[in-house]
Motif scaffolding. Structure first.
Motif, PDB file in Angstrom:
ATOM      1  N   ALA A 184      -9.849   4.334   6.158  1.00  0.00           N
ATOM      2  CA  ALA A 184     -10.732   5.353   5.574  1.00  0.00           C
ATOM      3  C   ALA A 184     -12.192   5.279   6.013  1.00  0.00           C
ATOM      4  O   ALA A 184     -12.773   6.310   6.408  1.00  0.00           O
ATOM      5  CB  ALA A 184     -10.634   5.300   4.046  1.00  0.00           C
ATOM      6  N   ASN A 238      -8.220  -0.155  -4.209  1.00  0.00           N
ATOM      7  CA  ASN A 238      -8.021  -0.797  -2.910  1.00  0.00           C
ATOM      8  C   ASN A 238      -7.110  -2.012  -3.086  1.00  0.00           C
ATOM      9  O   ASN A 238      -7.434  -2.935  -3.837  1.00  0.00           O
ATOM     10  CB  ASN A 238      -9.382  -1.230  -2.347  1.00  0.00           C
ATOM     11  CG  ASN A 238      -9.282  -1.729  -0.918  1.00  0.00           C
ATOM     12  OD1 ASN A 238      -8.213  -2.111  -0.437  1.00  0.00           O
ATOM     13  ND2 ASN A 238     -10.406  -1.738  -0.214  1.00  0.00           N
ATOM     14  N   ASP A 242      -2.681   7.128   0.016  1.00  0.00           N
ATOM     15  CA  ASP A 242      -3.398   6.875  -1.235  1.00  0.00           C
ATOM     16  C   ASP A 242      -4.750   6.222  -0.948  1.00  0.00           C
ATOM     17  O   ASP A 242      -4.866   5.005  -0.864  1.00  0.00           O
ATOM     18  CB  ASP A 242      -2.553   5.973  -2.141  1.00  0.00           C
ATOM     19  CG  ASP A 242      -3.214   5.732  -3.494  1.00  0.00           C
ATOM     20  OD1 ASP A 242      -4.198   6.444  -3.811  1.00  0.00           O
ATOM     21  OD2 ASP A 242      -2.754   4.846  -4.232  1.00  0.00           O
ATOM     22  N   VAL A 243      -5.783   7.065  -0.823  1.00  0.00           N
ATOM     23  CA  VAL A 243      -7.130   6.546  -0.596  1.00  0.00           C
ATOM     24  C   VAL A 243      -7.985   6.645  -1.859  1.00  0.00           C
ATOM     25  O   VAL A 243      -9.104   6.125  -1.902  1.00  0.00           O
ATOM     26  CB  VAL A 243      -7.841   7.295   0.560  1.00  0.00           C
ATOM     27  CG1 VAL A 243      -7.189   6.973   1.884  1.00  0.00           C
ATOM     28  CG2 VAL A 243      -7.854   8.792   0.293  1.00  0.00           C
ATOM     29  N   ASN A 244      -7.469   7.317  -2.872  1.00  0.00           N
ATOM     30  CA  ASN A 244      -8.241   7.494  -4.106  1.00  0.00           C
ATOM     31  C   ASN A 244      -7.930   6.422  -5.148  1.00  0.00           C
ATOM     32  O   ASN A 244      -8.711   6.219  -6.077  1.00  0.00           O
ATOM     33  CB  ASN A 244      -7.971   8.886  -4.697  1.00  0.00           C
ATOM     34  CG  ASN A 244      -8.430   9.991  -3.766  1.00  0.00           C
ATOM     35  OD1 ASN A 244      -9.506   9.902  -3.172  1.00  0.00           O
ATOM     36  ND2 ASN A 244      -7.616  11.031  -3.623  1.00  0.00           N
ATOM     37  N   CYS A 279      -2.454  -3.083   6.513  1.00  0.00           N
ATOM     38  CA  CYS A 279      -3.354  -3.041   5.352  1.00  0.00           C
ATOM     39  C   CYS A 279      -3.450  -1.687   4.666  1.00  0.00           C
ATOM     40  O   CYS A 279      -4.034  -1.575   3.588  1.00  0.00           O
ATOM     41  CB  CYS A 279      -4.752  -3.498   5.771  1.00  0.00           C
ATOM     42  SG  CYS A 279      -4.766  -5.185   6.446  1.00  0.00           S
ATOM     43  N   TRP A 303       0.837  -1.189   0.000  1.00  0.00           N
ATOM     44  CA  TRP A 303       0.000   0.000   0.000  1.00  0.00           C
ATOM     45  C   TRP A 303       0.876   1.245   0.000  1.00  0.00           C
ATOM     46  O   TRP A 303       2.048   1.204   0.388  1.00  0.00           O
ATOM     47  CB  TRP A 303      -0.953   0.013   1.191  1.00  0.00           C
ATOM     48  CG  TRP A 303      -0.303  -0.149   2.548  1.00  0.00           C
ATOM     49  CD1 TRP A 303      -0.091  -1.317   3.221  1.00  0.00           C
ATOM     50  CD2 TRP A 303       0.217   0.899   3.389  1.00  0.00           C
ATOM     51  NE1 TRP A 303       0.525  -1.068   4.431  1.00  0.00           N
ATOM     52  CE2 TRP A 303       0.720   0.277   4.558  1.00  0.00           C
ATOM     53  CE3 TRP A 303       0.290   2.287   3.273  1.00  0.00           C
ATOM     54  CZ2 TRP A 303       1.301   0.995   5.604  1.00  0.00           C
ATOM     55  CZ3 TRP A 303       0.871   3.018   4.309  1.00  0.00           C
ATOM     56  CH2 TRP A 303       1.364   2.363   5.457  1.00  0.00           C
ATOM     57  N   HIS A 339      -6.711   2.337   3.078  1.00  0.00           N
ATOM     58  CA  HIS A 339      -8.060   1.879   2.766  1.00  0.00           C
ATOM     59  C   HIS A 339      -8.685   1.139   3.952  1.00  0.00           C
ATOM     60  O   HIS A 339      -9.910   1.059   4.044  1.00  0.00           O
ATOM     61  CB  HIS A 339      -8.051   0.977   1.529  1.00  0.00           C
ATOM     62  CG  HIS A 339      -7.957   1.734   0.246  1.00  0.00           C
ATOM     63  ND1 HIS A 339      -9.063   2.192  -0.435  1.00  0.00           N
ATOM     64  CD2 HIS A 339      -6.874   2.144  -0.469  1.00  0.00           C
ATOM     65  CE1 HIS A 339      -8.679   2.835  -1.530  1.00  0.00           C
ATOM     66  NE2 HIS A 339      -7.354   2.828  -1.573  1.00  0.00           N
ATOM     67  N   SER A 374     -12.789  -4.874   7.723  1.00  0.00           N
ATOM     68  CA  SER A 374     -13.936  -4.044   8.098  1.00  0.00           C
ATOM     69  C   SER A 374     -14.557  -4.517   9.411  1.00  0.00           C
ATOM     70  O   SER A 374     -14.860  -3.700  10.294  1.00  0.00           O
ATOM     71  CB  SER A 374     -14.979  -4.078   6.978  1.00  0.00           C
ATOM     72  OG  SER A 374     -16.124  -3.330   7.331  1.00  0.00           O
ATOM     73  N   ASN A 400     -10.709  -7.367   2.735  1.00  0.00           N
ATOM     74  CA  ASN A 400     -11.424  -6.127   3.023  1.00  0.00           C
ATOM     75  C   ASN A 400     -12.588  -6.363   3.976  1.00  0.00           C
ATOM     76  O   ASN A 400     -12.836  -5.568   4.893  1.00  0.00           O
ATOM     77  CB  ASN A 400     -11.929  -5.512   1.718  1.00  0.00           C
ATOM     78  CG  ASN A 400     -12.405  -4.079   1.905  1.00  0.00           C
ATOM     79  OD1 ASN A 400     -11.629  -3.192   2.220  1.00  0.00           O
ATOM     80  ND2 ASN A 400     -13.703  -3.866   1.733  1.00  0.00           N
TER      81      ASN A 400
END
Length: 572
Positions: free
Chosen positions: A451, A402, A397-399, A445, A393, A448, A413, A409
């Protein structure tokens, strides 16, 4: 008990000097019972007064070491207890006394009094588990031989148990240098790990614990010959009616999973259902009070743990504290299996996550804190299975796309939701563990992972730094109304180190996106760097500022003259 509680609860500026000065004055008495009282009290307050004791260790240690050579056995015994407590709670400063402590503890193994011999084993256990190999090397051979001889000749089980614990700690300190002794120690432990008499279960558990520590010390290759037999003994112990023995077995599973890695995987299908069952077990139940026994004094009892039903019958909550410890051990074992057995654990993730979700709502802080500690490990198997063990990662960089797989993911979460919820807990230790968990997940991770919950996570962290979180409020027990007072500002809260570490991790993961929050976060961090704060607070805050500067680089420029430079100068 009362003195220990006072040391833990009262502000140290009111308690430490009056208490410790009285303890030391008793040590100068000509009466043995007064010297015993002084050194015993000093040991009792060591946990609560760890911070100021570390600052005054040179003065205190001179008296403690002298008491270890007292002419009266009971004073020597209490001196060993005190030395063990200082060894446990005054790390790492006390390690500077290894050249004095180790020879004294070693000599006391030959004391004429059995109680002193046993308590000197406690000193070795507490002191050695923090030592580096070079510190224990000069005494390693005679120490192992002495402890082995004590174990074979001792007739009291309590002495045997403490001797085994001291052997285990010695192994941890010696690391690979303990390898020549593994075979002999394993033979000694084998005499106890198959004991069937109930009175021997505690010693059997200690022997299993020792084998786990030996495995940690010498590593997979050297321990492999003993792996199967040790696991067989531990698994057989699960069939016996002993919660304490099970607790030792769970600790062994955790250590061996850590050491053996994927070689531990074949036993996971057998162990996970058992651990889940233990974690789900109820450790407390409502029972009806005996009217005849309680009636005469019931008017004097204002316990909140009792209740009445519609018929006026009184009930009380009976808590099985031994099961609480076993549940904690089971959660630890589950977490270590997830962290170290590789992709094969993915098949058990759903079951493990479900039971940890349930345990996160447990009424006891001990369980919640352990859940917070184990949750980040649930991410590791998915990363191993879907990413080869590492996620690439990019900071901030969130844009972009993923980098996490859909499975990873989803696991991340679920884990992050649980951890952020536990950051808002009433128990400080649980909050600290949750902060460590969030840091672990986002550093593994990337942005992302943070976020979706970033606003809430940042808000909770900011509240903690400003001492406005739930776990930092003083609540009136009578009416549950919050007061404006906070915990005494002169004392260091250990869990705040985890909060500051998480703050630095935000910068490491969010990159320049975190710069916009510096105006809110920096004053809160710098409050801990004031000259009036304890040394632990100041070093914690300066470390956090240093990491923020390293990660954000030019983004700290607007705050350099007003915040960073003054803090650095003050730290010098």
């Amino acid at each position: 008990g009362t003195l220990d509680m006072l040391a833990c609860v009262l502000p140290k500026k009111y308690f430490f000097q009056p208490c410790v000065s009285r303890c030391i004055s008793r040590l100068g008495s000509s009466l043995p019972h007064e010297r015993k009282a002084g050194i015993a009290a000093l040991g009792v307050v060591a946990e609560g007064c760890a911070e100021p004791l570390r600052e005054h260790l040179p003065d205190v240690m001179a008296h403690v070491l002298k008491a270890c050579g007292d002419a009266h056995a009971q004073v020597r015994e209490c001196a060993c207890f005190c030395l063990g407590q200082l060894s446990e709670h005054c790390q790492p400063e006390i390690l500077g006394y290894s050249t004095q402590v180790l020879p004294i503890a070693f000599a006391l193994l030959d004391d004429t009094t059995v109680e002193v011999q046993a308590t000197s084993c406690y000193v070795l256990e507490m002191f050695c588990e923090h030592l580096e190999p070079e510190a224990v090397r000069p005494l390693l051979d005679p120490l192992v031989k002495k402890l082995a001889n004590m174990l074979e000749t001792a007739t009291k089980r309590s002495v045997q148990e403490m001797t085994v614990a001291a052997l285990a700690a010695t192994a941890v300190a010696a690391e690979e240098e303990f390898t020549p002794y593994v075979s002999g120690v394993a033979t000694l432990m084998n005499k106890f790990t198959h004991a069937q008499e109930e009175k021997m279960f505690a010693l059997r558990g200690r022997a299993l614990e020792c084998m786990g520590h030996v495995a940690i010390a010498v590593g997979k290759e050297h321990f492999r010959p003993y792996f199967q037999s040790t696991m067989q003994s531990a698994c057989n112990g699960l069939t016996l009616d002993s919660i304490d023995l099970r607790e030792f077995a769970y600790a062994l599973f955790a250590n061996l999973a850590k050491v053996m890695g994927e070689e531990f995987a074949p036993v996971v299908p057998e162990l996970v259902p058992h651990l889940v069952e233990v974690i789900r077990a109820s450790e407390g139940q409502l029972e009806q009070a005996d009217a005849e026994k309680s009636g005469a004094f019931s008017a004097l009892d204002d316990s909140d743990d009792e209740d009445e039903d519609e018929d006026g019958a009184q009930y009380f909550l009976r808590v099985r504290t031994a099961l609480l410890e076993a549940k904690k051990g089971a959660i630890t074992a589950l977490g270590e299996m997830a962290a170290h057995t590789g992709p094969s654990f993915v098949a058990f993730l759903e079951e493990a996550m479900t039971v940890l979700h349930e345990a996160a709502d447990n009424w006891h802080s001990l369980i919640k804190a352990q859940v917070a500690d184990a949750l980040p490990s649930m991410v590791v198997p998915s990363v191993a299975a879907n990413h080869g063990g590492d996620i690439e990662w990019k900071k901030g960089d969130v844009n972009g796309p993923n980098p996490m797989s859909p499975h990873t993911n989803a696991v991340v979460s679920a884990v992050m939701n649980e951890l952020v919820g536990l950051m808002d807990d009433l128990d400080q230790n649980t909050v600290g563990k949750a902060c460590e968990g969030v840091q672990s997940v986002i550093e593994l991770c990337g942005p992302h992972a943070l976020a979706p919950l970033a606003p809430k996570c940042l808000e909770l962290t900011h509240d903690l730094l400003n001492k406005k979180a739930k776990c930092q409020r003083i609540v009136d027990d009578e009416d549950d109304e919050e007061h404006d007072g906070l915990h005494d500002d002169d004392d260091h809260d250990k869990f705040m180190t985890s909060v500051c570490d998480l703050t630095a991790a935000f910068a490491r993961v969010m990159g320049h996106h975190f710069a916009q929050y510096l105006q809110q976060f920096l004053p809160a961090v710098c409050a801990f760097a004031k000259t009036s704060r304890p040394p632990s607070d100041r070093s914690m805050a300066l470390g956090c500022l240093g990491e923020l500067a390293q990660e954000l680089e030019a983004d700290i420029a607007p705050h350099w003259q007003s915040v960073f430079l003054p803090a650095v100068v003050a730290g010098l």
